[in-house]
Design a protein around this motif. Structure first.
Motif, PDB file in Angstrom:
ATOM      1  N   LEU A   1       0.981  -1.381  -0.030  1.00  0.00           N
ATOM      2  CA  LEU A   1      -0.156   0.001  -0.089  1.00  0.00           C
ATOM      3  C   LEU A   1       0.841   1.229  -0.118  1.00  0.00           C
ATOM      4  N   GLY A   2       2.149   1.049   0.155  1.00  0.00           N
ATOM      5  CA  GLY A   2       2.999   2.215   0.126  1.00  0.00           C
ATOM      6  C   GLY A   2       3.313   3.003   1.086  1.00  0.00           C
ATOM      7  N   VAL A   3       2.641   2.313   2.299  1.00  0.00           N
ATOM      8  CA  VAL A   3       3.000   2.963   3.800  1.00  0.00           C
ATOM      9  C   VAL A   3       4.326   2.703   4.202  1.00  0.00           C
ATOM     10  N   THR A   4       5.066   3.661   4.103  1.00  0.00           N
ATOM     11  CA  THR A   4       6.666   3.624   4.425  1.00  0.00           C
ATOM     12  C   THR A   4       6.743   3.955   5.929  1.00  0.00           C
ATOM     13  N   GLN A   5       8.021   3.682   6.395  1.00  0.00           N
ATOM     14  CA  GLN A   5       8.125   4.296   7.780  1.00  0.00           C
ATOM     15  C   GLN A   5       8.165   5.536   7.981  1.00  0.00           C
ATOM     16  N   ALA A   6       8.312   6.516   6.839  1.00  0.00           N
ATOM     17  CA  ALA A   6       7.994   7.998   7.204  1.00  0.00           C
ATOM     18  C   ALA A   6       6.478   8.120   7.177  1.00  0.00           C
ATOM     19  N   VAL A   7       5.957   7.552   6.440  1.00  0.00           N
ATOM     20  CA  VAL A   7       4.436   7.976   6.371  1.00  0.00           C
ATOM     21  C   VAL A   7       3.920   7.391   7.734  1.00  0.00           C
TER      22      VAL A   7
ATOM     23  N   PRO B   1      -9.146   2.977   2.235  1.00  0.00           N
ATOM     24  CA  PRO B   1      -9.578   2.343   3.310  1.00  0.00           C
ATOM     25  C   PRO B   1      -8.841   0.957   3.814  1.00  0.00           C
ATOM     26  N   ARG B   2      -8.001   0.503   2.845  1.00  0.00           N
ATOM     27  CA  ARG B   2      -7.185  -0.593   3.361  1.00  0.00           C
ATOM     28  C   ARG B   2      -6.064   0.062   4.235  1.00  0.00           C
ATOM     29  N   ALA B   3      -5.485   1.231   3.891  1.00  0.00           N
ATOM     30  CA  ALA B   3      -4.305   1.889   4.511  1.00  0.00           C
ATOM     31  C   ALA B   3      -5.129   2.274   5.955  1.00  0.00           C
ATOM     32  N   ARG B   4      -6.126   3.042   5.988  1.00  0.00           N
ATOM     33  CA  ARG B   4      -6.773   3.233   7.099  1.00  0.00           C
ATOM     34  C   ARG B   4      -6.899   2.440   8.077  1.00  0.00           C
TER      35      ARG B   4
END
Length: 365
Positions: free
Chosen positions: A278-284, A294-297
Motif C-alpha cells: 500500500l506504500g505505507v513507508t516508515q516515514a508515512v 480504506p485499506r491503509a486506514r
C-alpha cells in the motif's frame, strides 16, 4: 369453555406448541454459530499467557541466530542488526509500543526449537524452515513466511564449475542435524551422483571448514551462503552456483497452544508486507497521514478496532511499520541492494511486482 370445545381445540394447541418448540430450537442452533464480528464492535482477544507475560515484564524475548551477516549479528558497538532483528523490533513496537523493548537471545541450530517450547523465548525469528515435521510434531507453531529461500552450493571460482551436477565425487561441507543435510543426500541420490559429506556441528563450523579447504563446496540456504561469502578473505574468489535444490520457507515460530500470541506474530508480519503493497513507508507511519485508502486506514488504525482482536492497541500496525519500515525497506536495508549481501528480491518480491514474487499479505478487514 365446554369440554367438547376444548377437545376440538386441543390438536391445534399441541400443533402450535410443537411449531414454537421447533422455532426456538432453530433459533438456539443459529445462536451457536458465531456471527461475523463487525470491525466497529467492541471485541477483545482470548487471553494469551505469552502476551500477558510480555506486558508484565515490559520486554519481548526474541530468539535469533548467533551471528549471520545480514540477518542477525552485533555491530562494532555491540548493537544487534539484521533482517530478523528488525522483525523482532517491529513485533516489540506492535506489542509494547517500544521497538527497543527487546532482549535478543542468540540460539544455535540445535537449541532453537527447544528454547521456544521451554519458554526461554517468546518467539524465534531465525532462519528456520517451515516443514511438516516441525509444524506437526515439534510442539511449535509457524506464524508465516518472511523469507523464501532455497538450498544451494558455494565453490571456489578456481574450480571453474557452472553447475552442482559437476560436484560428482566432491567433498561437501554441511551442517549436521539439519534439513540441509537431508536435502543434500536426497539430491545426490536422485541423480545417481557420489559425494563425500563433511558433516559439521553448526553453520559457523561448516563455513570455517570450507575456508580451510577441508571441502570442495559448502551447502546451505542461498541467503546463508551469501552471508558467509562476505566473511571470507577474498569474497570475489567464491561463487554461488545457480542450482537451488530445495524450497526453504523461513518464518517466525511460537509455542503451540497459544493461538492468540501466534496470531499477534502472524498479523504483525502481514502488516509489514501489506504496508509495502500500500506504500505505507516508515516515514508515512511516523507522520500524521490520514490516507483516504480504506485499506491503509485499517492498517494505520484510523478505522476499525483490529488491534483489540489481538489484545493490542489500535495503532499496533502503525507502530510496527514506524519501527523500521515496511517489508521492502527491511529487506533492502539488510539483505538487498543497499546491503553487502546484495540479494535480489526474487521470490520475496510482492505478488503484484514486475517481476512478481510470492509475498502476499492477508487482508486486514
Amino acid at each position: 369453555m365446554s369440554g367438547r370445545l376444548l377437545f376440538l381445540l386441543l390438536p391445534f394447541v399441541l400443533l402450535a406448541s410443537a411449531c414454537g418448540d421447533r422455532d426456538r430450537e432453530a433459533e438456539d442452533t443459529r445462536g451457536d454459530r458465531a456471527a461475523p464480528t463487525a470491525a466497529g464492535d467492541d471485541v477483545s482477544a482470548p487471553a494469551s499467557p505469552t502476551l500477558q507475560a510480555i506486558k508484565r515484564r515490559g520486554r519481548l524475548n526474541c530468539g535469533v541466530h548467533e551471528g549471520l551477516v545480514g540477518f542477525a549479528f552485533t555491530d562494532n558497538r555491540g548493537q544487534w542488526r539484521g533482517f530478523d532483528v528488525d522483525f523482532c523490533r517491529a513485533l516489540a513496537a506492535a506489542v509494547l509500543g517500544d521497538a527497543d523493548a527487546v532482549r535478543f537471545v542468540p540460539l544455535s541450530n540445535r537449541d532453537r526449537l527447544a528454547a521456544v517450547r521451554d519458554g526461554r523465548v517468546d518467539v524465534l525469528w531465525r532462519n528456520t524452515s517451515w516443514t511438516m515435521t516441525r509444524d506437526v510434531s515439534e510442539g511449535v507453531a509457524f506464524g508465516g513466511v518472511n523469507y523464501y529461500d532455497g538450498q544451494g552450493f558455494m565453490v571456489r571460482r578456481a574450480l571453474n564449475l557452472t553447475s552442482a551436477t559437476e560436484l560428482n565425487g566432491a567433498r561437501i561441507c554441511v551442517q549436521g542435524s539439519s534439513t540441509s543435510q537431508l536435502n543434500l543426500a536426497d539430491w545426490f541420490r536422485v541423480r545417481g551422483l557420489d559425494y563425500e559429506p563433511v558433516v559439521l556441528p553448526g553453520e559457523e563450523e561448516a563455513r570455517q571448514a570450507y575456508a580451510r579447504e577441508d571441502c570442495d563446496a559448502v551447502t546451505a540456504d542461498v541467503s546463508a551462503l551469501a552471508a558467509a561469502r562476505t566473511t571470507l578473505p577474498n569474497p570475489e574468489q567464491h561463487a554461488i552456483l545457480p542450482d537451488v535444490i530445495s524450497k526453504e520457507p523461513l518464518g517466525p515460530i511460537t509455542r503451540q497452544g497459544d493461538e492468540t500470541w501466534t496470531a499477534v506474530v502472524r498479523w504483525t508480519l502481514n502488516g509489514l508486507i501489506l504496508a509495502e503493497e500500500l506504500g505505507v513507508t516508515q516515514a508515512v507511519a511516523r507522520s500524521d497521514d490520514e490516507s483516504r485508502d480504506p485499506r491503509a486506514r485499517r492498517l494505520l488504525g484510523l478505522d476499525g478496532e483490529f488491534g483489540a482482536m489481538l489484545g493490542l492497541d489500535r495503532d499496533w500496525a502503525r507502530a510496527a511499520v514506524a519501527a523500521g519500515g515496511h517489508y521492502g525497506e527491511i529487506f533492502e536495508r539488510n539483505v538487498g541492494a543497499d546491503s553487502p549481501l546484495d540479494l535480489a528480491r526474487g521470490l520475496n518480491a510482492q505478488w503484484n511486482a514486475e517481476p512478481g514474487g510470492l509475498m502476499y499479505a492477508l487482508p486486514i478487514r
